[in-house]
Design a protein around this motif. Structure first.
Motif, PDB file in Angstrom:
ATOM      1  N   LEU B 730     -24.339 -48.058 -45.460  1.00 55.89           N
ATOM      2  CA  LEU B 730     -24.917 -48.719 -44.460  1.00 55.89           C
ATOM      3  C   LEU B 730     -24.377 -50.076 -43.583  1.00 55.89           C
ATOM      4  O   LEU B 730     -24.183 -50.998 -43.993  1.00 55.89           O
ATOM      5  N   GLN B 731     -24.493 -49.608 -42.301  1.00 58.00           N
ATOM      6  CA  GLN B 731     -24.758 -50.770 -41.389  1.00 58.00           C
ATOM      7  C   GLN B 731     -25.207 -51.830 -40.668  1.00 58.00           C
ATOM      8  O   GLN B 731     -24.705 -52.319 -39.433  1.00 58.00           O
ATOM      9  N   ARG B 732     -26.410 -52.154 -40.964  1.00 54.17           N
ATOM     10  CA  ARG B 732     -28.016 -52.858 -40.620  1.00 54.17           C
ATOM     11  C   ARG B 732     -28.117 -53.095 -42.153  1.00 54.17           C
ATOM     12  O   ARG B 732     -28.231 -52.403 -42.802  1.00 54.17           O
ATOM     13  N   LEU B 733     -28.015 -54.674 -42.216  1.00 54.72           N
ATOM     14  CA  LEU B 733     -28.931 -55.701 -43.302  1.00 54.72           C
ATOM     15  C   LEU B 733     -30.471 -55.490 -42.051  1.00 54.72           C
ATOM     16  O   LEU B 733     -30.231 -56.326 -41.142  1.00 54.72           O
ATOM     17  N   PRO B 734     -31.409 -55.743 -42.800  1.00 54.06           N
ATOM     18  CA  PRO B 734     -31.131 -55.774 -45.025  1.00 54.06           C
ATOM     19  C   PRO B 734     -30.841 -53.949 -45.114  1.00 54.06           C
ATOM     20  O   PRO B 734     -31.441 -53.409 -44.253  1.00 54.06           O
ATOM     21  N   MET B 735     -30.583 -53.895 -45.882  1.00 49.44           N
ATOM     22  CA  MET B 735     -30.605 -52.222 -46.815  1.00 49.44           C
ATOM     23  C   MET B 735     -31.498 -52.510 -48.019  1.00 49.44           C
ATOM     24  O   MET B 735     -32.012 -51.644 -48.353  1.00 49.44           O
ATOM     25  N   ASN B 736     -32.991 -52.307 -47.021  1.00 51.63           N
ATOM     26  CA  ASN B 736     -33.902 -52.291 -47.649  1.00 51.63           C
ATOM     27  C   ASN B 736     -34.041 -50.187 -48.528  1.00 51.63           C
ATOM     28  O   ASN B 736     -33.998 -49.800 -47.858  1.00 51.63           O
ATOM     29  N   PRO B 737     -35.234 -50.249 -48.749  1.00 52.29           N
ATOM     30  CA  PRO B 737     -35.468 -49.137 -49.421  1.00 52.29           C
ATOM     31  C   PRO B 737     -36.153 -48.104 -48.023  1.00 52.29           C
ATOM     32  O   PRO B 737     -35.000 -47.282 -48.360  1.00 52.29           O
ATOM     33  N   PRO B 738     -36.709 -48.399 -47.029  1.00 53.60           N
ATOM     34  CA  PRO B 738     -36.644 -47.954 -45.553  1.00 53.60           C
ATOM     35  C   PRO B 738     -35.651 -47.403 -44.812  1.00 53.60           C
ATOM     36  O   PRO B 738     -34.948 -45.764 -44.572  1.00 53.60           O
ATOM     37  N   ALA B 739     -34.763 -48.264 -44.965  1.00 55.91           N
ATOM     38  CA  ALA B 739     -33.284 -48.397 -44.456  1.00 55.91           C
ATOM     39  C   ALA B 739     -32.303 -47.049 -45.212  1.00 55.91           C
ATOM     40  O   ALA B 739     -31.369 -46.637 -45.136  1.00 55.91           O
ATOM     41  N   VAL B 740     -32.064 -47.177 -46.600  1.00 57.54           N
ATOM     42  CA  VAL B 740     -31.230 -46.852 -47.776  1.00 57.54           C
ATOM     43  C   VAL B 740     -32.242 -44.621 -47.752  1.00 57.54           C
ATOM     44  O   VAL B 740     -31.306 -44.315 -47.127  1.00 57.54           O
ATOM     45  N   MET B 741     -33.100 -45.209 -47.568  1.00 55.64           N
ATOM     46  CA  MET B 741     -33.446 -43.158 -47.391  1.00 55.64           C
ATOM     47  C   MET B 741     -33.592 -42.757 -46.229  1.00 55.64           C
ATOM     48  O   MET B 741     -33.261 -41.357 -45.987  1.00 55.64           O
ATOM     49  N   GLU B 742     -32.832 -43.636 -45.190  1.00 53.34           N
ATOM     50  CA  GLU B 742     -32.903 -42.137 -43.747  1.00 53.34           C
ATOM     51  C   GLU B 742     -31.975 -42.101 -44.172  1.00 53.34           C
ATOM     52  O   GLU B 742     -31.265 -41.545 -43.528  1.00 53.34           O
ATOM     53  N   ALA B 743     -30.588 -43.429 -44.403  1.00 54.93           N
ATOM     54  CA  ALA B 743     -29.371 -42.829 -44.188  1.00 54.93           C
ATOM     55  C   ALA B 743     -29.229 -41.859 -45.342  1.00 54.93           C
ATOM     56  O   ALA B 743     -28.267 -40.837 -44.842  1.00 54.93           O
ATOM     57  N   ILE B 744     -30.148 -41.566 -46.676  1.00 56.27           N
ATOM     58  CA  ILE B 744     -29.699 -40.808 -47.173  1.00 56.27           C
ATOM     59  C   ILE B 744     -30.553 -39.455 -46.402  1.00 56.27           C
ATOM     60  O   ILE B 744     -29.521 -37.772 -47.211  1.00 56.27           O
ATOM     61  N   TRP B 745     -31.915 -38.879 -46.149  1.00 52.93           N
ATOM     62  CA  TRP B 745     -31.651 -37.955 -45.266  1.00 52.93           C
ATOM     63  C   TRP B 745     -31.074 -37.988 -43.937  1.00 52.93           C
ATOM     64  O   TRP B 745     -30.997 -36.656 -44.112  1.00 52.93           O
ATOM     65  N   LYS B 746     -30.237 -38.728 -43.178  1.00 55.30           N
ATOM     66  CA  LYS B 746     -28.689 -38.333 -41.916  1.00 55.30           C
ATOM     67  C   LYS B 746     -28.334 -37.499 -43.130  1.00 55.30           C
ATOM     68  O   LYS B 746     -27.533 -36.976 -42.140  1.00 55.30           O
ATOM     69  N   LYS B 747     -27.941 -38.489 -43.881  1.00 53.85           N
ATOM     70  CA  LYS B 747     -26.709 -37.179 -44.373  1.00 53.85           C
ATOM     71  C   LYS B 747     -27.201 -35.808 -44.956  1.00 53.85           C
ATOM     72  O   LYS B 747     -26.357 -34.941 -44.823  1.00 53.85           O
ATOM     73  N   LYS B 748     -28.515 -36.053 -45.592  1.00 55.89           N
ATOM     74  CA  LYS B 748     -28.970 -34.506 -46.013  1.00 55.89           C
ATOM     75  C   LYS B 748     -29.107 -33.534 -44.974  1.00 55.89           C
ATOM     76  O   LYS B 748     -28.987 -32.093 -44.701  1.00 55.89           O
ATOM     77  N   GLY B 749     -28.835 -33.729 -43.735  1.00 56.32           N
ATOM     78  CA  GLY B 749     -29.315 -33.706 -42.396  1.00 56.32           C
ATOM     79  C   GLY B 749     -30.321 -33.446 -42.528  1.00 56.32           C
ATOM     80  O   GLY B 749     -31.557 -32.357 -42.235  1.00 56.32           O
TER      81      GLY B 749
END
Lengths: 290, 749, 162
Positions: B730-749
């Protein structure tokens, strides 16, 4: 905060009289929402009516044949520690432990939580799946409505002018019944639900005899997803059916994007929380007495 | 006096102010009660950017119970000039403009007028009757937007300073500076692996529990007395006197107990307003900020946009580093990006570095320091990239840091060469800490590390010690006590005097009662005021040697003081015994000292963090966190641990859930402690601490300031842990739940 | 505009107290501004920080979310009523010994809240303590030393009982 007067009625009749004769009167139970809103200017009043001394609003009684009567002003701490609630409606005790922290729970009531009519009200989905009804009293008498009909919009309820929420009635839990409400919050405590899901299920030989699912914080009001429960009725209580019901709940959600999360994230949470709540409810139903 | 045989230093005495703090007797900013006290309320702008056409206060003045109303028109107009209270130079007109807005409001919450009345409810109601005619202007809310060509301009007279020289071009960029070391291009050419990433952080608040509060009395003799919750009484006095156009000698500031500050209570906000109201009303006036105003109208700390590029060879040596750092100053220049630039690559010995810094104004509250100001944003970026480099090179992240760690003699890109520092020792301690090799014990868990630096400030400090006949002493100092520094200062005097800490009675004095002392900030207090106490105690000893000499008919130089006793040959008098003979040997004894140390000795701190990520919701739980820090010498280890734990907790809050959530019109949508989510007790585990002691050669006891460094590394450590748990950076603070979820989605494509 | 003040009779820290207040004044304002009991702190005025915690009829409440007029006939305990007869409560001593105080602003609220917890449960677990205190924010300590102090005080109080 602007000046207001304060009244402490001792009877329901006196209360409804005060509320109907003072157009801007506001009932006060625990005050954990009202005082904050008066202070911020979100609400105004000329008269605060302290309803905590009205007997009907303080009733907390249970009979196995009749069910539970829960006065609208009963504070969460009483609900949480009530033996009958803990045995017959454990999920209700849990919800009473969710509203704010200890200090809030010592003042806040489930009735107040519902009257505040926030889409995120944690008690609403659970009351819906427990088939609770609301008893309302007004200048012209009393009436009963299902909890799912109480909230009509953000901060809006079915209460007519001069009318007051007196109590909830919860039917006795059927055999092999389990219920659970789960909410998602970034902090573990002291937070507002990004989304929440309540599930109540009745099992019979490994299948759903009936089920009810309701959501919070994903629509202008707490949302009863009748179709998800209806779909489950008669289906085997397994991962597949639970996942399908969770998808139905997700499809029913109409969330907005705000500071607590995007609409997409909230929809996703609906499926996750509904699934988890159903799983927990099924576990409880299996453990429940016949 | 460097020795390991300290008697008092390094122990854990009970704090001198402890009993007052646990019984509710301690008087904080809002606790003063004066006869005739009025309550003040500040009316604030509902708009993020607007021109004030007209203010009509007549209805408010006519409201029953109202005793005074003030606006910017009541502030004396004095010529603009640069003033410097140690946070970097600031224009007087900006300092004044933030107290009460003149012709323009620059953020939602900007003070516009104030009312004093018989109660706070009356004052608030009356303030609501003030009519302000605004011409609403377009606003700019982020550093990236504000730097764009054509962005709305906050100040039409703000000329960009580039590389130290005014360019003449008007923009929202107050300053652009650059630090260069070696040749970055060449360094990158030598690298086998290069990682370049972009980072964003948003505005966060110090989140102190006590809102700003001040009581002012403009007396009939023209003297102004202010009691307030402030980090530095002298800085407050000087700022208030400048703003009110008074000589400093006419203003007396009595510091009350401070209910948390973390940098946010350096500047004055309501103090001058309370004074103006008092002048008009002829009665003392108290203003206590509502929590909403604390968020909207004090100084949060900057949001930032940073890019970091680093290159390393396969042998694990970093060859070059580059940073582009743009920080949001808020309404007035002063984003503290310069501090961030000092710290961004500070833990490393890198031969080729280039750092560009930009100080940019936006329509948000004027930012203020927050615990190692500027460093946390910088470390989040740099330590994430360092971690990724280590990962790419297949080197253990601590090992990689050790290979490149800064040490004595390393030159930092902003110029200085390090004296003896403890970066290596901190990293070594992290590596050997049992936490680092403990099993994680479950899926979706990860362990991250990061290290951070804070250079620490030094300010002048004063201290007097008066000796009592019973062998105790009174100690007067000028550093407001935010966290127990009365005791860490008293302990340093006690060590010199050979008495126990409990025999020193420390008092934090007002500005008329002690010599000039800098603000309690920059982790300087135990260092500087402690040093002053050390010197004042030595002054006491020197005078007492003279008394012993008098008693014994000897030359003072023949008297020795050791082990708590004055000795000459066979003769000895303990400190207490000699105190009892003070009267017969010439009367009272007062030791005094002022210090102005030139250098401080920076502090390094690191964290090991274990997280568990819920892959279905994106929620990050902190399972375990360990803080390691070089304290130089821990005067009171309990206080040092407290700083480390507090910094870690704030760092975790910053990492996960804290943010100013801004609406498009520049309104903060979460200005309450419900929605601005600082960690609760249910959100944190116990916080393990390990104090490393690499004595600071520039302090009599080897002290390094410890208050700030502990917040620097946690957000990066959490980010690195999340990566190891679920494979997303994650390259953005805060690393709140929506942000982490989004990153996980992005990784999964 | 003539508004009548309300007379309130209550018990504070074991003493009968009578005061006059406006209905809009919170219990917190009454304690601080009318009764001079400034140990109870205002941190947020909306029930989210716990600095104003007092015990009302045996239960902790945020005094900012109670109206002064509501405490008629009730029993209030504030931080000023925790130490008895000039002796610190074991909790207060533990807070001092374990350095559980940093700035000290949240401390009165914590001590009042925890006293109420220990009155109900002599030996709470770390998790129970954390849960109980979720409405009490501390920004300085990261809660670590507070939890330590509470467990130490609980142990000490149990020893005394045995």
């Amino acid at each position: 905060m602007k000046w207001f007067d304060y009244a402490v009625p001792q009877s329901l009749a006196e209360t409804t009289h005060l509320l109907s004769t003072h157009p801007r009167a506001r009932p006060l139970a625990g005050g954990t929402d009202l005082l904050v809103q008066l202070r911020s200017g979100a609400k105004v009043t000329g008269l605060v009516v302290d309803v905590k001394y009205v007997p009907e609003l303080n009733d907390l009684s249970y009979a196995p044949t009749r069910g539970l009567t829960l006065g609208a002003a009963v504070p969460c701490c009483r609900i949480r520690s009530d033996q009958a609630v803990r045995q017959a409606y454990p999920a209700l005790g849990e919800v009473a432990s969710l509203l704010g922290g200890t200090q809030i729970q010592n003042r806040a009531s489930i009735g107040g939580n519902l009257c505040n009519a926030a889409p995120s009200a944690d008690s609403a989905p659970l009351l819906i799946v427990l088939r609770a009804t609301c008893r309302l009293a007004g200048p012209v008498g009393t009436r009963e409505i299902p909890v799912e009909d109480f909230c009509t919009g953000p901060g809006q309820s079915a209460l007519q002018s001069g009318e007051l929420l007196v109590s909830f009635h919860l039917p006795p839990p059927p055999s092999h019944f389990g219920a659970c409400y789960l909410r998602f919050t970034p902090r573990n405590e002291m937070d507002i639900a990004v989304a929440g899901a309540g599930a109540g299920v009745e099992l019979e030989n490994g299948t759903f005899r009936s089920a009810r699912i309701a959501l919070s914080a994903v629509a202008p009001t707490p949302l009863f997803v009748r179709e998800a429960g209806n779909w489950l009725a008669g289906k085997p209580a397994n991962a597949e059916s639970i996942n399908t019901a969770a998808e139905i709940a997700k499809a029913a959600a109409k969330p907005i994007t705000d500071m607590r999360g995007t609409a997409e994230y909230r929809r996703h949470l609906c499926a996750v929380l509904t699934r988890r709540a159903l799983e927990a409810a099924v576990r409880r139903a299996k453990e429940a007495r016949a | 006096m460097k020795t390991d045989d300290y008697v008092v230093v390094g122990t854990r005495p009970i704090r001198h102010d402890g009993a007052d703090k646990v019984t509710g007797r301690a008087l904080f900013g809002a606790d003063l009660q004066l006869s005739g006290l009025l309550d003040g309320y500040v009316l604030r702008s509902p708009h993020a950017h607007a021109r004030i056409r007209r203010i009509d206060v007549s209805k408010a003045l006519a409201f029953p119970g109202v005793k005074a109303v003030v606006t910017a028109a009541d502030l004396p107009q004095c010529p603009d000039r640069l003033v410097d209270y140690g946070e970097g130079p600031m224009r007087l007109r900006h300092l004044r403009g933030n107290i009460l807005a003149g012709d323009k409001v620059l953020y939602k919450g900007h003070a516009v007028a104030a009312v004093a009345a018989t109660s706070r409810h009356v004052a608030e109601e009356a303030a609501g009757l003030i009519e302000v005619d605004y011409e609403i202007l377009p606003c700019t809310l982020t550093v990236v937007e504000a730097m764009r060509e054509g962005a709305p301009l906050l100040h039409d007279d703000l000329r960009t300073v580039e590389f130290g020289e005014e360019t003449g071009s008007v923009s929202n960029v107050a300053e652009h500076f650059r630090h260069v070391l070696g040749n970055a291009d060449q360094g990158f050419a030598e690298a086998d692996v290069i990682v370049e990433r972009e980072f964003h952080t948003v505005t966060v608040h110090q989140g102190y529990l006590e809102p700003q509060a001040a009581t002012a009395l403009w007396n009939n003799d023209g003297r102004v007395h202010i009691w307030c919750s402030i980090q530095g009484a002298f800085w407050a006095r000087d700022a208030i006197s400048l703003i009110l156009g008074l000589p400093p000698s006419r203003v007396k500031v009595t510091p009350m107990e401070v209910g948390g500050a973390f940098g946010g209570k350096i500047r004055v906000y309501v103090e001058p307003v309370a004074a103006l109201l008092s002048k008009k009303a002829g009665r003392p006036v108290r203003i206590v900020m509502p929590r909403r105003d604390v968020f909207e109208a004090t100084g949060p700390t900057p949001g930032s946009y940073t890019t970091v590029k680093m290159g390393a060879r396969t042998d694990g040596r970093i060859t070059a580093a580059q940073a582009y750092m743009a920080y949001e100053a808020g309404a007035y220049p002063g984003a503290m990006v310069g501090f961030g630039a000092i710290c961004v690559f500070a833990p490393y010995d890198i031969p080729n570095v280039v750092i560009d810094g930009f100080d940019v104004v936006v329509n948000k509250p004027s930012t203020a320091p927050y615990r190692a100001p500027g460093a946390t944003q910088a470390a989040f970026a740099a330590e994430s990239v360092v971690d990724e480099l280590a990962e790419r090179l297949g080197i253990d992240p601590i090992e990689f840091r050790l290979k490149n760690a800064a040490k004595e003699g390393t030159r930092r890109a902003d110029g200085p060469k390090y004296p003896r520092i403890g970066c290596l020792e901190v990293l070594e301690a992290m590596k050997t800490h049992p936490h680092y090799t403990a099993p994680l014990g479950g899926p979706n868990r990860g362990r991250g590390v990061a290290v951070g630096f804070w250079f620490n400030f030094t300010f002048p400090a004063s201290c007097t010690i008066s000796v009592n006949a019973d062998g105790t002493v009174g100690l007067i100092e000028g550093s407001t006590d935010l966290s127990g520094t009365r005791t860490s200062i008293a302990m340093q005097a006690a060590e010199v005097l050979g008495i126990c800490a409990g025999d020193v009675n420390p008092t934090v004095a007002d500005t008329d009662s002690i010599g000039y002392t800098g603000v309690t900030a920059g982790s300087h207090t135990t260092f500087d005021s402690g040093w002053a106490a050390y010197e004042a105690a030595r002054d006491v000893i020197r005078q007492m040697k003279e008394r012993a000499a008098l008693l014994w008919g000897l030359d003072p130089t023949s008297i020795e003081f050791a082990g708590g006793a004055f000795r000459a040959g066979e003769r000895a008098l303990t400190f207490k015994e000699l105190c009892a003979r003070m009267d017969e040997t010439g009367g009272p004894i007062i030791g005094r000292a002022t210090v102005k140390p030139a250098s401080t000795g920076g502090s390094f701190a690191g964290n090991i963090v274990d997280v568990e990520v819920d892959p279905e919701t994106g929620k990050v739980s902190i399972l375990r966190i360990t803080s390691v820090q070089d304290a130089g010498k821990a005067i009171h280890p309990g206080c040092v641990e407290g700083q480390m734990q507090g910094g870690a907790a704030q760092g975790v809050g910053w990492a996960l859930n804290e943010e100013y959530f801004m609406g498009p019109e520049g309104t903060m949508l979460n200005s309450s402690l419900l929605d601005y989510r600082t960690p609760t007790s249910a959100d944190l585990p116990m916080i393990e601490t390990l104090i490393v002691e690499v004595p600071n050669p520039d302090h009599p006891f080897g002290v390094r300031g410890v208050g700030e460094a502990p917040i620097v590394a946690p957000p990066a450590a959490v980010a690195n842990a999340i990566n190891r748990a679920v494979g997303v950076r994650l390259q953005r603070l805060p690393m709140n739940p929506p942000a982490v979820m989004e990153a996980i989605w992005k990784k999964k494509g | 505009m003539t508004h009548t003040l309300t007379r309130v009779r209550t018990t504070i820290n074991g003493e009968a107290v009578e005061f006059l207040c406006e209905p809009r004044q919170s219990l917190l304002e009454c304690l601080r501004d009318i009764l001079g009991l400034t140990g109870t702190k205002e941190g947020c005025n909306d029930g989210n920080c716990g600095a104003c915690t007092v015990i009302m009829d045996g239960r902790i409440v945020n005094s900012c979310l109670v109206l002064g007029v509501e405490v008629e006939g009730r029993e209030i305990i504030t931080i000023e009523g925790i130490a008895q007869g000039g002796r610190l409560h074991p909790l207060q001593r533990a807070f001092l010994e374990d350095m559980a105080v940093q700035c000290g602003f949240c401390t009165p609220g914590f001590i009042v809240a925890v006293k109420s917890l220990l009155d109900q449960d002599a030996n709470p677990s770390e998790e129970q303590i954390r849960q109980w205190l979720a409405n009490n924010l501390c920004r300085c300590t990261g809660y670590d030393k507070i939890i330590h102090a509470i467990r130490q005080a609980a142990a000490e109080m149990q020893e005394v009982k045995v």
